[in-house]
Design a protein around this motif. Structure first.
Motif, short mmCIF file in Angstrom:
data_model
loop_
_atom_site.label_atom_id
_atom_site.label_comp_id
_atom_site.label_asym_id
_atom_site.label_seq_id
_atom_site.Cartn_x
_atom_site.Cartn_y
_atom_site.Cartn_z
N GLU A 129 0.86 -1.18 0.00
CA GLU A 129 0.00 0.00 0.00
C GLU A 129 0.90 1.23 0.00
N ASP A 130 0.29 2.41 -0.11
CA ASP A 130 1.07 3.64 -0.09
C ASP A 130 1.93 3.74 1.17
N ASP A 172 -5.65 4.83 -2.05
CA ASP A 172 -4.46 4.16 -1.54
C ASP A 172 -4.33 2.85 -2.32
N ASP A 197 1.00 3.42 -9.72
CA ASP A 197 2.41 3.22 -10.08
C ASP A 197 2.67 3.19 -11.58
#
Length: 153
Positions: free
Chosen positions: A79-80, A100, A129
């Motif tokens: 996750e972030d 997120d 990403d």
């Protein structure tokens, strides 16, 4: 309530991800158990991740909640905020609209098995990403240009 026989539900590793984003999920094998059980407003899949495979590209959904229940093996939740190891019996939830990105990676040497349950409208989301998002029309670059693939739900 009928018991589902997993062996009778078709298993697939198909993806609509365009290259090169499809390579990371080649070792992901899923069965659509909600559909097999006749469910129409809830999604659920039985997923096997081979060593090295991703569950998906890291993503979030605008209007769909997700719940993951680990059955066997281990996977790393990305996750972030970082990484979390998930093992058999662990659960993780992802609220609709929370930007997120998340996915699972099997970094081990044995298969990882989990069930993912979803509820809501899986029509809009993003992959933080990579240059990709999804809409009802399919996969798009973030500038809105479509990818030449068809989204598989």
């Amino acid at each position: 309530m009928p018991k589902l026989d997993l062996d009778t539900i078709p298993q697939s590793n198909a993806t609509g991800y365009p290259a090169p984003f499809d390579a990371a999920v080649e070792g992901r094998w899923w069965r659509r158990i909600a559909l097999a059980g006749g469910l129409t407003t809830l999604g659920a899949s039985h997923v096997v991740l081979k060593p090295g495979a991703f569950s998906s590209q890291r993503h979030w959904h605008a209007t769909e909640d997700e719940l993951v229940v680990m059955l066997s093996g281990k996977a790393v939740l990305i996750e972030d905020g970082g990484e979390t190891l998930l093992s058999a019996g662990d659960c993780a939830t992802f609220k609709a609209g929370v930007r997120d990105g998340h996915h699972l990676e099997n970094r081990g040497e044995v298969d990882c098995v989990f069930v993912v349950v979803s509820g809501g409208d899986d029509t809009i989301g993003e992959y933080p990403d990579i240059d990709m998002m999804f809409t009802p029309t399919g996969y798009l670059h973030k500038d809105g240009t479509p990818y030449p693939t068809e989204r598989i739900k």
